[in-house]
Design a protein around this motif. Structure first.
Motif, PDB file in Angstrom:
ATOM      1  N   THR A  59       0.838  -1.205   0.000  1.00 43.83           N
ATOM      2  CA  THR A  59       0.000   0.000   0.000  1.00 43.83           C
ATOM      3  C   THR A  59       0.873   1.256   0.000  1.00 43.83           C
ATOM      4  O   THR A  59       0.670   2.177  -0.787  1.00 43.83           O
ATOM      5  N   GLU A  60       1.871   1.258   0.908  1.00 42.27           N
ATOM      6  CA  GLU A  60       2.702   2.457   1.054  1.00 42.27           C
ATOM      7  C   GLU A  60       3.492   2.763  -0.221  1.00 42.27           C
ATOM      8  O   GLU A  60       3.501   3.902  -0.707  1.00 42.27           O
ATOM      9  N   VAL A  61       4.121   1.732  -0.791  1.00 42.03           N
ATOM     10  CA  VAL A  61       4.905   1.964  -2.004  1.00 42.03           C
ATOM     11  C   VAL A  61       4.003   2.459  -3.139  1.00 42.03           C
ATOM     12  O   VAL A  61       4.365   3.345  -3.912  1.00 42.03           O
ATOM     13  N   GLY A 229       5.286   3.004   7.548  1.00 42.46           N
ATOM     14  CA  GLY A 229       4.502   4.010   8.253  1.00 42.46           C
ATOM     15  C   GLY A 229       5.175   5.373   8.343  1.00 42.46           C
ATOM     16  O   GLY A 229       4.573   6.328   8.799  1.00 42.46           O
ATOM     17  N   MET A 230       6.442   5.467   7.917  1.00 40.81           N
ATOM     18  CA  MET A 230       7.152   6.727   8.006  1.00 40.81           C
ATOM     19  C   MET A 230       7.150   7.465   6.678  1.00 40.81           C
ATOM     20  O   MET A 230       7.396   8.664   6.604  1.00 40.81           O
ATOM     21  N   GLY A 231       6.906   6.712   5.607  1.00 42.57           N
ATOM     22  CA  GLY A 231       6.992   7.334   4.300  1.00 42.57           C
ATOM     23  C   GLY A 231       8.333   7.082   3.630  1.00 42.57           C
ATOM     24  O   GLY A 231       8.584   7.595   2.538  1.00 42.57           O
ATOM     25  N   ALA A 232       9.184   6.291   4.270  1.00 39.16           N
ATOM     26  CA  ALA A 232      10.459   5.959   3.615  1.00 39.16           C
ATOM     27  C   ALA A 232      10.161   5.122   2.364  1.00 39.16           C
ATOM     28  O   ALA A 232      10.665   5.397   1.270  1.00 39.16           O
ATOM     29  N   MET A 233       9.302   4.119   2.523  1.00 36.37           N
ATOM     30  CA  MET A 233       8.960   3.267   1.391  1.00 36.37           C
ATOM     31  C   MET A 233       8.098   4.033   0.375  1.00 36.37           C
ATOM     32  O   MET A 233       8.180   3.800  -0.818  1.00 36.37           O
ATOM     33  N   LEU A 234       7.299   4.949   0.908  1.00 32.87           N
ATOM     34  CA  LEU A 234       6.486   5.776   0.009  1.00 32.87           C
ATOM     35  C   LEU A 234       7.403   6.643  -0.863  1.00 32.87           C
ATOM     36  O   LEU A 234       7.247   6.726  -2.085  1.00 32.87           O
ATOM     37  N   LEU A 323      16.657   9.610   6.254  1.00 32.30           N
ATOM     38  CA  LEU A 323      16.984  11.016   5.965  1.00 32.30           C
ATOM     39  C   LEU A 323      16.277  11.512   4.704  1.00 32.30           C
ATOM     40  O   LEU A 323      15.932  12.682   4.576  1.00 32.30           O
ATOM     41  N   GLU A 324      16.044  10.594   3.767  1.00 34.05           N
ATOM     42  CA  GLU A 324      15.400  10.975   2.516  1.00 34.05           C
ATOM     43  C   GLU A 324      13.967  11.494   2.743  1.00 34.05           C
ATOM     44  O   GLU A 324      13.487  12.325   1.961  1.00 34.05           O
ATOM     45  N   VAL A 325      13.303  11.034   3.806  1.00 31.82           N
ATOM     46  CA  VAL A 325      11.900  11.441   4.033  1.00 31.82           C
ATOM     47  C   VAL A 325      11.777  12.954   4.259  1.00 31.82           C
ATOM     48  O   VAL A 325      11.092  13.638   3.490  1.00 31.82           O
ATOM     49  N   PRO A 326      12.454  13.517   5.296  1.00 28.80           N
ATOM     50  CA  PRO A 326      12.339  14.978   5.443  1.00 28.80           C
ATOM     51  C   PRO A 326      13.070  15.730   4.334  1.00 28.80           C
ATOM     52  O   PRO A 326      12.651  16.846   3.984  1.00 28.80           O
ATOM     53  N   THR A 327      14.114  15.134   3.778  1.00 28.72           N
ATOM     54  CA  THR A 327      14.828  15.828   2.705  1.00 28.72           C
ATOM     55  C   THR A 327      13.897  16.058   1.515  1.00 28.72           C
ATOM     56  O   THR A 327      13.776  17.175   0.997  1.00 28.72           O
TER      57      THR A 327
END
Ligand code: PHE
Length: 447
Positions: A59-61, A229-234, A323-327
């Motif tokens: 789902t996330e990806v 759940g963090m959005g890293a995979m998203l 780190l890629e998530v907030p970046t």
């Protein structure tokens, strides 16, 4: 500016596996399992990976791939004018919390690598590995140098964009880590007294299921370990093109991640019992047991050296995804360059990490939540609360906001008759209900 893309599907797979497999499988898995009674925890954790983890990973990806944006922007793009995007902030917040302690623990791993490289850990220091670890982490600034080094490496990779370096490194070091762990597992199982450890890991003590904490701990571990759940995979999904099929890729990631967790349990617990260490000694657990095993093995110093090297790479391939998530988020909203954003975000996380590191020394009396030190408190809030909430939002989003046909198309499930119905029932009903029940149970509201 054109959004970056993966070079190939293999590149995505490696990066996503690299994100999933990290300190979570070895360091976090063993102390959380140790704190929660072993066998019953392992079973629950595996159940959550299968029932909630892998379907949510898909789902996330797929949200990221469909929207081609970051964790907040994806919701804005797919559901304009609604408050869904607010859920993306769970992800941004947990990225700050998680990387700040992750970098500290990864720093410890680099220090161990260094001690092996210089031969100091080839044999047990006079005070013992446990006390040596305690002295090192209690020092005010020494561990921080290693944290800083790890952060610089992480920033360096994110700074360089979508990454040939990390894809290449993962291709070599993941198999190497697997081979070393398998050798170590055989060795650990052959130690005198190992049977107790196997019992601890594989013979569930059903009484531990009465404690609501075990459910939230197993759920948190499933989320943390799968990078969910963090959005890293998203965010990683957002660099994919539509030709890549998602269901098999996500299943592969889930299997690989579980393999690394189980095998590291097989390394750690037999040794924990053979060396008479308390399985619930918390975050230091692997830093005390592993050197003990290495020391007893012929050529163990070299194994220790290679092991910690591979562990650093596994940690690095996960930390870049954090780190890629907030970046990705701040690059878009503030229109900053990748370089500036990654340095700024990494520096803020390092500063937060200082409090984590001091929590093992002069701030060891500081317990923000219950009796938990700074690391445990940050970990608890991020892994057990924010990640499941982020995952819950994603499940509800695709399950209820999307039409069923849209959801199936986004995940490439259209042509998989039985699976697609199962998956849809899971993300629409089962996963959200389970997550909510676990929260309510922990809060003491039900059962
Ligand atoms: N899954 C990583 C590990 O097991 C940690 C991680 C958590 C990475 C959340 C990204 C997001 O080490």
């Amino acid at each position: 500016m054109e959004r970056e893309k993966w070079g190939s599907k293999l590149g995505f797979m490696l990066a996503a596996m690299g994100s999933a497999v990290g300190l979570g499988n070895i360091w976090r898995f063993s102390f959380v399992a140790g704190n929660n009674g072993g066998g019953a925890f392992l079973l629950l954790y595996l159940a959550f990976v299968v029932v909630i983890g892998v379907p949510l990973l898909l789902t996330e990806v797929s949200i990221g791939r469909k929207a081609e944006s970051d964790v907040v922007g994806s919701f804005k793009k797919l559901a304009p004018g609604t408050p869904w995007f607010l859920s993306g902030f769970f992800g941004v917040l947990s990225a700050f919390l998680i990387l700040s302690f992750y970098a500290v623990v990864a720093g410890w791993s680099i220090y161990y690598f260094w001690e092996y490289l210089t031969g100091k850990f080839f044999s047990e220091p006079a005070e013992g590995y446990g006390a040596a670890f305690g002295q090192f982490t209690a020092h005010a600034w020494h561990p921080l140098l290693w944290t800083a080094l790890f952060m610089i490496l992480t920033i360096g990779i994110v700074f360089s964009g979508v990454k040939n370096g990390i894809e290449f490194a993962n291709k070599i070091f993941m198999p190497l880590l697997a081979i070393i762990l398998i050798i170590l597992a055989f060795y650990s199982i052959s130690l005198d007294g190992a049977a107790e450890g196997l019992k601890f890991l594989f013979q569930p003590n059903w009484a531990s299921l009465k404690d609501p904490s075990i459910y939230i701990a197993a759920l948190g571990q499933a989320f943390f370990s799968l990078s969910l759940g963090m959005g890293a995979m998203l965010t990683y999904g957002s660099y994919l093109t539509k030709e890549n099929k998602l269901p098999s890729a996500t299943l592969g990631i889930g299997l690989m991640d579980t393999f690394f967790a189980v095998i590291s349990g097989l390394v750690i617990f037999p040794a924990v019992f053979a060396f008479d260490i308390d399985p619930s000694s918390g975050p230091p657990l692997v830093f005390i047991t592993l050197p003990g095993i290495f020391e007893q093995m012929p050529g163990g110093g070299i194994i220790g050296l290679v092991f910690f090297f591979a562990l650093i790479l596994a940690a690095l391939s996960s930390s870049v995804s954090i780190l890629e998530v907030p970046t990705a988020y701040f690059m878009r909203v503030c229109n900053w360059s990748r370089r500036f954003t990654s340095i700024l975000m990494g520096s803020i996380m390092f500063i937060l990490g200082i409090t984590v590191s001091l929590g093992f020394g002069i701030w060891s009396g500081v317990t923000p939540i219950g009796d938990k030190n700074v690391l445990d408190s940050m970990d608890y809030v991020a892994s057990n609360i924010l990640l499941p909430l982020g995952g819950l939002a994603m499940a509800l989003f695709v399950g209820w906001y999307f039409k069923k046909s849209e959801a199936l198309e986004a995940t490439d499930m259209t042509n998989l008759p039985v699976l697609r119905t199962l998956w849809h029932v899971v993300i629409k009903f089962l996963a959200p209900i389970l997550i909510i029940l676990i929260f309510l149970n922990k809060l003491g509201i039900i059962f």
